[in-house]
Scaffold this motif. Structure first.
Motif, PDB file in Angstrom:
ATOM      1  N   ARG A 198      36.082  47.043  43.965  1.00  0.00           N
ATOM      2  CA  ARG A 198      34.913  47.896  43.731  1.00  0.00           C
ATOM      3  C   ARG A 198      33.704  46.982  43.593  1.00  0.00           C
ATOM      4  NH1 ARG A 198      30.697  50.373  42.759  1.00  0.00           N
ATOM      5  NH2 ARG A 198      30.575  52.461  41.843  1.00  0.00           N
ATOM      6  N   LYS A 199      32.659  47.249  44.376  1.00  0.00           N
ATOM      7  CA  LYS A 199      31.477  46.399  44.394  1.00  0.00           C
ATOM      8  C   LYS A 199      30.429  46.885  43.406  1.00  0.00           C
ATOM      9  CE  LYS A 199      28.111  44.576  47.741  1.00  0.00           C
ATOM     10  NZ  LYS A 199      27.689  44.631  49.162  1.00  0.00           N
ATOM     11  N   ASN A 200      29.836  45.958  42.668  1.00  0.00           N
ATOM     12  CA  ASN A 200      28.706  46.256  41.798  1.00  0.00           C
ATOM     13  C   ASN A 200      27.442  46.232  42.660  1.00  0.00           C
ATOM     14  OD1 ASN A 200      26.465  46.024  40.002  1.00  0.00           O
ATOM     15  ND2 ASN A 200      27.828  45.223  38.411  1.00  0.00           N
ATOM     16  N   ARG A 201      26.812  47.382  42.823  1.00  0.00           N
ATOM     17  CA  ARG A 201      25.675  47.477  43.743  1.00  0.00           C
ATOM     18  C   ARG A 201      24.479  46.648  43.281  1.00  0.00           C
ATOM     19  NH1 ARG A 201      27.615  52.946  44.042  1.00  0.00           N
ATOM     20  NH2 ARG A 201      26.157  53.627  42.430  1.00  0.00           N
ATOM     21  N   LYS A 202      24.356  46.439  41.982  1.00  0.00           N
ATOM     22  CA  LYS A 202      23.223  45.666  41.466  1.00  0.00           C
ATOM     23  C   LYS A 202      23.431  44.169  41.619  1.00  0.00           C
ATOM     24  CE  LYS A 202      21.523  49.011  38.052  1.00  0.00           C
ATOM     25  NZ  LYS A 202      21.241  49.259  36.602  1.00  0.00           N
ATOM     26  N   THR A 203      24.598  43.697  41.218  1.00  0.00           N
ATOM     27  CA  THR A 203      24.851  42.263  41.198  1.00  0.00           C
ATOM     28  C   THR A 203      25.565  41.751  42.445  1.00  0.00           C
ATOM     29  OG1 THR A 203      27.018  42.474  40.136  1.00  0.00           O
ATOM     30  CG2 THR A 203      25.071  42.405  38.695  1.00  0.00           C
ATOM     31  N   GLN A 204      26.121  42.678  43.226  1.00  0.00           N
ATOM     32  CA  GLN A 204      26.916  42.346  44.418  1.00  0.00           C
ATOM     33  C   GLN A 204      28.245  41.681  44.059  1.00  0.00           C
ATOM     34  OE1 GLN A 204      25.741  43.542  47.504  1.00  0.00           O
ATOM     35  NE2 GLN A 204      24.340  44.463  46.020  1.00  0.00           N
ATOM     36  N   GLU A 205      28.575  41.656  42.775  1.00  0.00           N
ATOM     37  CA  GLU A 205      29.894  41.168  42.382  1.00  0.00           C
ATOM     38  C   GLU A 205      30.951  42.180  42.822  1.00  0.00           C
ATOM     39  OE1 GLU A 205      28.916  38.851  38.206  1.00  0.00           O
ATOM     40  OE2 GLU A 205      29.148  41.037  38.185  1.00  0.00           O
ATOM     41  N   GLN A 206      32.178  41.700  42.963  1.00  0.00           N
ATOM     42  CA  GLN A 206      33.262  42.618  43.273  1.00  0.00           C
ATOM     43  C   GLN A 206      34.369  42.480  42.232  1.00  0.00           C
ATOM     44  OE1 GLN A 206      34.908  41.911  47.175  1.00  0.00           O
ATOM     45  NE2 GLN A 206      35.240  39.742  46.838  1.00  0.00           N
ATOM     46  N   TYR A 207      34.901  43.628  41.838  1.00  0.00           N
ATOM     47  CA  TYR A 207      35.913  43.695  40.787  1.00  0.00           C
ATOM     48  C   TYR A 207      37.214  44.243  41.366  1.00  0.00           C
ATOM     49  CZ  TYR A 207      31.446  43.909  38.264  1.00  0.00           C
ATOM     50  OH  TYR A 207      30.159  43.695  37.815  1.00  0.00           O
ATOM     51  N   ILE A 208      38.315  43.726  40.895  1.00  0.00           N
ATOM     52  CA  ILE A 208      39.581  44.304  41.322  1.00  0.00           C
ATOM     53  C   ILE A 208      39.721  45.693  40.710  1.00  0.00           C
ATOM     54  CG2 ILE A 208      40.964  43.263  39.445  1.00  0.00           C
ATOM     55  CD1 ILE A 208      43.185  42.978  41.655  1.00  0.00           C
ATOM     56  N   MET A 209      40.092  46.664  41.530  1.00  0.00           N
ATOM     57  CA  MET A 209      40.182  48.043  41.066  1.00  0.00           C
ATOM     58  C   MET A 209      41.603  48.593  41.165  1.00  0.00           C
ATOM     59  SD  MET A 209      37.715  51.216  41.972  1.00  0.00           S
ATOM     60  CE  MET A 209      37.837  52.786  41.129  1.00  0.00           C
ATOM     61  N   GLU A 210      42.277  48.322  42.268  1.00  0.00           N
ATOM     62  CA  GLU A 210      43.630  48.840  42.444  1.00  0.00           C
ATOM     63  C   GLU A 210      44.497  47.840  43.188  1.00  0.00           C
ATOM     64  OE1 GLU A 210      43.035  53.677  42.520  1.00  0.00           O
ATOM     65  OE2 GLU A 210      43.377  52.650  44.426  1.00  0.00           O
ATOM     66  N   ARG A 236      36.247  38.701  51.536  1.00  0.00           N
ATOM     67  CA  ARG A 236      37.027  37.469  51.398  1.00  0.00           C
ATOM     68  C   ARG A 236      36.152  36.239  51.156  1.00  0.00           C
ATOM     69  NH1 ARG A 236      42.440  37.718  53.387  1.00  0.00           N
ATOM     70  NH2 ARG A 236      42.981  39.748  54.276  1.00  0.00           N
ATOM     71  N   THR A 237      34.841  36.358  51.346  1.00  0.00           N
ATOM     72  CA  THR A 237      33.954  35.204  51.142  1.00  0.00           C
ATOM     73  C   THR A 237      33.537  35.066  49.688  1.00  0.00           C
ATOM     74  OG1 THR A 237      31.897  36.423  51.591  1.00  0.00           O
ATOM     75  CG2 THR A 237      33.081  35.494  53.484  1.00  0.00           C
ATOM     76  N   LYS A 238      33.876  36.061  48.850  1.00  0.00           N
ATOM     77  CA  LYS A 238      33.531  36.015  47.431  1.00  0.00           C
ATOM     78  C   LYS A 238      34.779  36.149  46.573  1.00  0.00           C
ATOM     79  CE  LYS A 238      28.889  38.050  47.788  1.00  0.00           C
ATOM     80  NZ  LYS A 238      27.991  39.118  47.254  1.00  0.00           N
ATOM     81  N   ASN A 239      34.732  35.575  45.383  1.00  0.00           N
ATOM     82  CA  ASN A 239      35.836  35.748  44.461  1.00  0.00           C
ATOM     83  C   ASN A 239      35.885  37.185  43.941  1.00  0.00           C
ATOM     84  OD1 ASN A 239      36.812  33.170  44.669  1.00  0.00           O
ATOM     85  ND2 ASN A 239      35.935  32.449  42.740  1.00  0.00           N
ATOM     86  N   VAL A 240      37.057  37.591  43.517  1.00  0.00           N
ATOM     87  CA  VAL A 240      37.269  38.905  42.909  1.00  0.00           C
ATOM     88  C   VAL A 240      37.356  38.727  41.400  1.00  0.00           C
ATOM     89  CG1 VAL A 240      38.821  40.884  42.740  1.00  0.00           C
ATOM     90  CG2 VAL A 240      38.498  39.734  44.943  1.00  0.00           C
ATOM     91  N   ILE A 241      36.519  39.458  40.684  1.00  0.00           N
ATOM     92  CA  ILE A 241      36.495  39.360  39.223  1.00  0.00           C
ATOM     93  C   ILE A 241      37.526  40.318  38.629  1.00  0.00           C
ATOM     94  CG2 ILE A 241      35.091  39.655  37.148  1.00  0.00           C
ATOM     95  CD1 ILE A 241      32.638  38.972  38.878  1.00  0.00           C
ATOM     96  N   TYR A 242      38.338  39.781  37.754  1.00  0.00           N
ATOM     97  CA  TYR A 242      39.346  40.566  37.032  1.00  0.00           C
ATOM     98  C   TYR A 242      38.729  40.870  35.665  1.00  0.00           C
ATOM     99  CZ  TYR A 242      44.254  41.576  35.594  1.00  0.00           C
ATOM    100  OH  TYR A 242      45.434  42.150  35.167  1.00  0.00           O
ATOM    101  N   LEU A 243      38.045  41.992  35.576  1.00  0.00           N
ATOM    102  CA  LEU A 243      37.235  42.316  34.402  1.00  0.00           C
ATOM    103  C   LEU A 243      38.044  42.301  33.104  1.00  0.00           C
ATOM    104  CD1 LEU A 243      35.063  45.307  35.687  1.00  0.00           C
ATOM    105  CD2 LEU A 243      34.253  42.996  35.140  1.00  0.00           C
ATOM    106  N   ASP A 244      37.437  41.716  32.096  1.00  0.00           N
ATOM    107  CA  ASP A 244      38.010  41.790  30.750  1.00  0.00           C
ATOM    108  C   ASP A 244      37.419  42.968  29.992  1.00  0.00           C
ATOM    109  OD1 ASP A 244      39.583  41.002  28.599  1.00  0.00           O
ATOM    110  OD2 ASP A 244      37.970  39.790  27.755  1.00  0.00           O
ATOM    111  N   THR A 245      36.122  43.228  30.222  1.00  0.00           N
ATOM    112  CA  THR A 245      35.434  44.405  29.669  1.00  0.00           C
ATOM    113  C   THR A 245      34.525  44.963  30.741  1.00  0.00           C
ATOM    114  OG1 THR A 245      33.657  43.035  28.782  1.00  0.00           O
ATOM    115  CG2 THR A 245      35.478  43.562  27.288  1.00  0.00           C
TER     116      THR A 245
END
Length: 250
Positions: A198-210, A236-245
């Protein structure tokens, strides 16, 4: 719509006009003929922290119900035809009855949570049963509401992504190349999975969702080749963040 199309549509409707037995299970006379309408069953687990972010990003008024422990949660069991999405909503005569889940309700509240509305998870379970469960009733081990959800719980106990990812040292609060998630599941479970971001539209970060694993009709693990988004929708060019919060939005 020509006459041939109308005739095909009528035949389609007739196939769905089945009775819902009182015991909640379906015998051979009441099953829909869906044995050839799906190839595999996708067992989907969600990371609640990212689901919460997705929910809160859509509205400032949205609140989340997160599990007490930092754990993954069941999203659903999805009968799926290869190279497409679905089938879905396979029999509109089959209803959802929360009373049929009384024996496993407390366990469902822990492992099959509704981040959107934790106080009333029945609405989420109803959606999963009507959309996906009704498409699996030709399988003896999934031919009733309780069997469908109980099977989900059993699969979660065997393949909980908390345990799978911990075994390959993938932990919340860190970020990894998506290949590390894919390879980790392959190393532990021996099959190729689907990783959804799931992409954060503001920061362009991507988080693992499923993370989705695939099963044959005997519930044996198989590769997810031919599944939508296989092997991943992540960049694939960016890391995937495994959110803690969940990130703060407002």
């Amino acid at each position: 719509m020509d006459l041939l199309d109308i005739w095909k549509y009528l035949l389609f409707l007739i196939g769905f006009l089945e009775e819902y037995p009182k015991d909640g299970a379906f015998n051979n006379n009441s099953e829909i003929n869906s044995s050839k309408s799906f190839d595999v069953i996708i067992f989907t687990q969600s990371w609640p922290k990212t689901v919460c972010f997705d929910w809160q990003e859509s509205s400032e008024s949205h609140k989340c119900s997160l599990p007490a422990k930092s754990q993954w949660s069941i999203h659903g069991l999805w009968p799926t035809e290869l190279h497409t999405v679905g089938p879905n909503y396979c029999n509109n005569k089959i209803k959802f009855d929360a009373k049929r889940l009384q024996n496993i309700r407390e366990e469902l509240k822990v492992k099959w949570i509704d981040v959107h509305d934790g106080e009333h998870p029945e609405s989420f379970w109803k959606h999963e049963w009507i959309k996906h469960g009704t498409c699996s009733i030709n399988l003896a081990h999934l031919n009733s509401e309780e069997k469908y959800f109980r099977t989900g719980l059993e699969l979660f106990d065997k393949y909980a992504m908390n345990n799978v990812l911990e075994k390959v040292n993938i932990l919340p609060g860190k970020e990894y190349p998506v290949e590390q998630f894919l390879d980790g599941v392959l190393d532990v479970l021996g099959v190729e999975s689907v990783v959804v971001c799931r992409k954060n539209r503001k920061t362009q970060e991507q988080y693992i969702m499923e993370i989705r694993v695939c099963l044959d009709k005997d519930l044996n693990l198989v590769n997810c080749h031919g599944i939508h988004d296989f092997p991943t929708n992540c960049n694939r060019t960016k890391n995937v963040i495994y959110l803690d919060t969940p990130p703060k939005l407002f």
